[in-house]
Design a protein around this motif. Structure first.
Motif, PDB file in Angstrom:
ATOM      1  N   SER A   8      43.627  23.919  69.317  1.00  0.00           N
ATOM      2  CA  SER A   8      44.871  24.796  70.001  1.00  0.00           C
ATOM      3  C   SER A   8      45.914  25.956  68.643  1.00  0.00           C
ATOM      4  O   SER A   8      46.234  26.705  69.229  1.00  0.00           O
ATOM      5  CB  SER A   8      46.477  23.638  69.758  1.00  0.00           C
ATOM      6  OG  SER A   8      46.321  22.830  70.947  1.00  0.00           O
ATOM      7  N   VAL A   9      45.511  26.168  67.400  1.00  0.00           N
ATOM      8  CA  VAL A   9      45.399  26.712  66.439  1.00  0.00           C
ATOM      9  C   VAL A   9      44.660  27.830  66.719  1.00  0.00           C
ATOM     10  O   VAL A   9      45.206  28.491  66.311  1.00  0.00           O
ATOM     11  CB  VAL A   9      45.277  25.798  65.030  1.00  0.00           C
ATOM     12  CG1 VAL A   9      45.872  27.187  63.882  1.00  0.00           C
ATOM     13  CG2 VAL A   9      47.105  24.854  64.991  1.00  0.00           C
ATOM     14  N   ALA A  10      43.136  27.469  66.852  1.00  0.00           N
ATOM     15  CA  ALA A  10      42.371  28.965  67.058  1.00  0.00           C
ATOM     16  C   ALA A  10      42.895  29.508  67.589  1.00  0.00           C
ATOM     17  O   ALA A  10      42.799  30.235  67.370  1.00  0.00           O
ATOM     18  CB  ALA A  10      40.833  27.599  67.078  1.00  0.00           C
ATOM     19  N   GLY A  11      42.833  29.178  69.044  1.00  0.00           N
ATOM     20  CA  GLY A  11      43.120  30.281  70.197  1.00  0.00           C
ATOM     21  C   GLY A  11      44.950  31.089  70.164  1.00  0.00           C
ATOM     22  O   GLY A  11      45.277  32.125  70.439  1.00  0.00           O
ATOM     23  N   THR A  16      54.119  23.610  64.721  1.00  0.00           N
ATOM     24  CA  THR A  16      54.334  22.908  64.963  1.00  0.00           C
ATOM     25  C   THR A  16      53.603  21.608  65.996  1.00  0.00           C
ATOM     26  O   THR A  16      54.224  20.668  66.773  1.00  0.00           O
ATOM     27  CB  THR A  16      54.749  23.819  66.830  1.00  0.00           C
ATOM     28  OG1 THR A  16      55.339  25.530  66.021  1.00  0.00           O
ATOM     29  CG2 THR A  16      54.752  23.895  67.945  1.00  0.00           C
ATOM     30  N   THR A  17      52.188  21.269  66.451  1.00  0.00           N
ATOM     31  CA  THR A  17      51.968  20.958  67.114  1.00  0.00           C
ATOM     32  C   THR A  17      51.163  19.016  66.659  1.00  0.00           C
ATOM     33  O   THR A  17      51.398  18.662  66.476  1.00  0.00           O
ATOM     34  CB  THR A  17      50.112  21.428  67.336  1.00  0.00           C
ATOM     35  OG1 THR A  17      49.450  21.551  66.399  1.00  0.00           O
ATOM     36  CG2 THR A  17      50.152  22.119  68.192  1.00  0.00           C
ATOM     37  N   PHE A  18      51.447  19.439  64.891  1.00  0.00           N
ATOM     38  CA  PHE A  18      51.520  18.420  64.003  1.00  0.00           C
ATOM     39  C   PHE A  18      52.292  17.713  64.228  1.00  0.00           C
ATOM     40  O   PHE A  18      52.429  16.696  64.047  1.00  0.00           O
ATOM     41  CB  PHE A  18      51.448  18.963  62.802  1.00  0.00           C
ATOM     42  CG  PHE A  18      50.338  17.675  61.581  1.00  0.00           C
ATOM     43  CD1 PHE A  18      49.151  17.367  62.170  1.00  0.00           C
ATOM     44  CD2 PHE A  18      51.240  17.162  60.569  1.00  0.00           C
ATOM     45  CE1 PHE A  18      48.723  15.681  61.542  1.00  0.00           C
ATOM     46  CE2 PHE A  18      50.325  15.937  59.809  1.00  0.00           C
ATOM     47  CZ  PHE A  18      49.312  15.251  60.388  1.00  0.00           C
ATOM     48  N   SER A  19      53.437  18.217  63.665  1.00  0.00           N
ATOM     49  CA  SER A  19      55.168  17.751  64.106  1.00  0.00           C
ATOM     50  C   SER A  19      55.169  16.909  65.662  1.00  0.00           C
ATOM     51  O   SER A  19      56.389  16.342  65.866  1.00  0.00           O
ATOM     52  CB  SER A  19      55.563  18.842  64.140  1.00  0.00           C
ATOM     53  OG  SER A  19      56.388  19.940  64.529  1.00  0.00           O
ATOM     54  N   GLY A  77      53.430  15.383  67.159  1.00  0.00           N
ATOM     55  CA  GLY A  77      52.672  13.854  67.013  1.00  0.00           C
ATOM     56  C   GLY A  77      50.735  13.657  67.697  1.00  0.00           C
ATOM     57  O   GLY A  77      49.745  13.068  67.971  1.00  0.00           O
ATOM     58  N   VAL A  78      50.335  15.233  67.669  1.00  0.00           N
ATOM     59  CA  VAL A  78      48.889  15.625  67.934  1.00  0.00           C
ATOM     60  C   VAL A  78      48.388  15.324  67.339  1.00  0.00           C
ATOM     61  O   VAL A  78      48.781  16.301  65.966  1.00  0.00           O
ATOM     62  CB  VAL A  78      48.776  17.271  68.832  1.00  0.00           C
ATOM     63  CG1 VAL A  78      47.730  17.963  68.845  1.00  0.00           C
ATOM     64  CG2 VAL A  78      49.804  17.809  69.316  1.00  0.00           C
ATOM     65  N   PRO A  79      47.135  14.723  67.056  1.00  0.00           N
ATOM     66  CA  PRO A  79      45.962  14.552  65.709  1.00  0.00           C
ATOM     67  C   PRO A  79      45.666  15.337  64.768  1.00  0.00           C
ATOM     68  O   PRO A  79      45.422  17.372  66.019  1.00  0.00           O
ATOM     69  CB  PRO A  79      44.697  14.082  66.103  1.00  0.00           C
ATOM     70  CG  PRO A  79      45.958  13.193  68.074  1.00  0.00           C
ATOM     71  CD  PRO A  79      46.598  14.018  68.093  1.00  0.00           C
ATOM     72  N   LEU A  80      45.342  15.641  64.012  1.00  0.00           N
ATOM     73  CA  LEU A  80      44.584  17.278  63.152  1.00  0.00           C
ATOM     74  C   LEU A  80      43.593  17.900  63.694  1.00  0.00           C
ATOM     75  O   LEU A  80      43.924  18.472  64.018  1.00  0.00           O
ATOM     76  CB  LEU A  80      44.446  17.080  62.369  1.00  0.00           C
ATOM     77  CG  LEU A  80      44.254  18.311  60.482  1.00  0.00           C
ATOM     78  CD1 LEU A  80      45.418  19.432  61.037  1.00  0.00           C
ATOM     79  CD2 LEU A  80      43.813  17.860  59.988  1.00  0.00           C
ATOM     80  N   VAL A  81      42.539  17.251  64.497  1.00  0.00           N
ATOM     81  CA  VAL A  81      41.976  17.767  65.070  1.00  0.00           C
ATOM     82  C   VAL A  81      41.665  18.216  66.340  1.00  0.00           C
ATOM     83  O   VAL A  81      41.481  20.057  66.445  1.00  0.00           O
ATOM     84  CB  VAL A  81      40.028  16.504  65.488  1.00  0.00           C
ATOM     85  CG1 VAL A  81      39.450  17.230  65.684  1.00  0.00           C
ATOM     86  CG2 VAL A  81      39.826  16.281  64.114  1.00  0.00           C
ATOM     87  N   GLU A  82      42.671  17.720  67.287  1.00  0.00           N
ATOM     88  CA  GLU A  82      43.027  18.234  68.282  1.00  0.00           C
ATOM     89  C   GLU A  82      43.980  19.495  68.226  1.00  0.00           C
ATOM     90  O   GLU A  82      43.562  20.495  68.577  1.00  0.00           O
ATOM     91  CB  GLU A  82      43.820  17.464  68.713  1.00  0.00           C
ATOM     92  CG  GLU A  82      43.074  16.402  69.828  1.00  0.00           C
ATOM     93  CD  GLU A  82      43.666  15.345  70.646  1.00  0.00           C
ATOM     94  OE1 GLU A  82      44.654  15.513  71.442  1.00  0.00           O
ATOM     95  OE2 GLU A  82      42.937  14.406  70.760  1.00  0.00           O
ATOM     96  N   ALA A  83      45.097  19.724  67.068  1.00  0.00           N
ATOM     97  CA  ALA A  83      45.574  20.702  66.616  1.00  0.00           C
ATOM     98  C   ALA A  83      45.350  21.835  66.245  1.00  0.00           C
ATOM     99  O   ALA A  83      45.281  22.815  66.558  1.00  0.00           O
ATOM    100  CB  ALA A  83      46.915  19.746  65.449  1.00  0.00           C
ATOM    101  N   LEU A  84      44.172  21.386  65.889  1.00  0.00           N
ATOM    102  CA  LEU A  84      43.044  23.125  64.993  1.00  0.00           C
ATOM    103  C   LEU A  84      42.718  23.704  66.514  1.00  0.00           C
ATOM    104  O   LEU A  84      42.445  24.586  66.187  1.00  0.00           O
ATOM    105  CB  LEU A  84      41.851  22.535  64.064  1.00  0.00           C
ATOM    106  CG  LEU A  84      42.189  21.514  62.798  1.00  0.00           C
ATOM    107  CD1 LEU A  84      41.315  21.643  61.635  1.00  0.00           C
ATOM    108  CD2 LEU A  84      43.262  22.949  61.841  1.00  0.00           C
TER     109      LEU A  84
END
Length: 406
Positions: free
Chosen positions: A296-299, A282-285, A287-294
């Motif tokens: 959000s993914v962590a929580g 959801t985050t990567f699609s 347009g969120v950069p991968l580092v920032e996406a991760l």
């Protein structure tokens, strides 16, 4: 301060009246008072005959749930895609909702948007109900002019994650409920039924079997010390909950222990992987950069062991490491998941491959929950038989012994 005062007075009213054609019409509308609502209806060409404040039922007094928020995002995405303005969409969704708490929440957000705030700023004023991931995605959608598309992605994400949560709760609730009932039945037997048999046995004038004496002793202990046991159990549960919420180390140790359990562990592991993949997609699609996406993914993984691992993965990716290699280093992801992510990185379709991983593991969780229910049913029956049947056998042993002597 003035805005907060308006929000506090916002109420939901039901009304009956007639339109310009004389047709009888009814509906709901938000407003601070009946006078203001009457004026609003008259401006719309409606002659109100009756206006009354909508009363909350016992069920509808509850706070907005995650399921309510997921449905809201789906409704908002649908209305914006249909060309309905944002403020009007909030009005329609809020007034039509059955929960006054959700109505007030959405009316608050609507008023804040009318006061000049953007959608993501208005939602950020309510962090208890709108998480940082959703707010960040909405902000990205507003900046890119693709709010409808991002809301649709958020709605899908919320629906999928809520489905996973419900499956996990289903897996845990059934055995806990049955065992809870078994404990209650056992306590009732020990307090009320066993003493009646004890009075009967006193007239036998014979020695009782050891098993029967043990059960009678348990009954006496529960009758005299039961209140103490209840206090200890309640205090222990309260202390556990208190320290669990405040100690990250305790949470991580318990989550790690749950992952190692034979039946529950695989379900929790698959659910964490499904959430990881769904959030990453959801985050990567968006347009969120991968580092920032991760970040959000962590929580969003729902497990501190996986959360800590994803934070370490984010640090490795930020130094130039490939995501697939960072996942392998964590040791928490199956080889199939690592390979799917590697294919996504190589082909530039990380969001698509992550979505496929999420779809696969969501189905796996569903199948695992069904298998767990089938596996636990006979085990629970055995536990019930041992608890309740053991007490019954203990009480009838002296009667059988007396019958054998006669």
């Amino acid at each position: 301060m003035a805005l907060a005062a308006v929000d506090k007075k916002q109420l939901i009213f039901q009304w009956e009246g007639r339109d310009r054609r004389g047709t009888r019409v009814t509906g709901h509308i938000a407003g601070p008072s009946q006078q203001v609502v009457r004026a609003q209806l008259q401006r719309q060409g409606i002659t109100p005959r009756k206006i009354w404040q909508k009363r909350a039922t016992f069920q509808s007094r509850s706070k907005p749930t995650a399921g309510d928020i997921a449905i809201f995002f789906r409704q908002l995405a649908t209305m914006l895609s249909a060309g309905i303005p944002l403020v009007q969409s909030f009005e329609i969704i809020g007034v039509g909702h059955e929960k006054p708490s959700v109505q007030k929440l959405l009316m608050d957000v609507k008023n804040q948007i009318e006061g000049g705030l953007t959608l993501h700023d208005a939602l950020a004023r309510h962090p208890l109900y709108f998480d940082a991931l959703s707010i960040n995605l909405i902000q990205a959608g507003e900046q890119a002019g693709a709010l409808e598309s991002l809301l649709d992605k958020i709605a899908t994400y919320k629906e999928k994650t809520e489905a996973i949560k419900k499956k996990i709760k289903k897996a845990m609730f059934y055995p806990a409920a049955v065992l809870g009932v078994a404990v209650i039945v056992t306590v009732i037997l020990l307090i009320f039924v066993i003493p009646q048999f004890e009075t009967l046995f006193k007239g036998f004038g014979a020695d009782l079997p050891a098993f029967t004496l043990m059960v009678i002793g348990m009954s006496k202990f529960v009758q005299t010390k039961g209140w103490f046991l209840a206090i200890v159990a309640g205090g222990g549960a309260f202390a556990f909950g208190h320290f669990y919420k405040r100690s990250r180390v305790m949470q991580e140790n318990i989550d790690r222990l749950l992952l190692k359990m034979p039946i529950v562990g695989p379900i929790l592991r698959k659910a964490a992987i499904a959430r990881f993949a769904r959030t990453l997609s959801t985050t990567f699609s968006a347009g969120v950069p991968l580092v920032e996406a991760l970040q959000s993914v962590a929580g969003a993984t729902g497990n501190i062991v996986y959360e800590s691992a994803v934070i370490r993965m984010k640090d490795e990716v930020s130094t130039g490491q490939r995501l697939q290699r960072a996942m392998e280093n964590s040791g928490l992801f199956p080889n199939m998941v690592n390979q799917m992510i590697a294919v996504g990185e190589e082909s530039g379709s990380l969001d698509t491959m992550s979505s496929k991983v999420a779809d696969f593991y969501e189905l796996e969780v569903d199948a695992a929950v069904d298998s767990m229910s089938s596996l636990l049913e006979p085990l629970i029956m055995v536990i019930l038989g041992v608890l309740v049947g053991g007490l019954v056998v203990a009480m009838y042993l002296p009667i059988f012994k007396l019958g054998a002597v006669v």
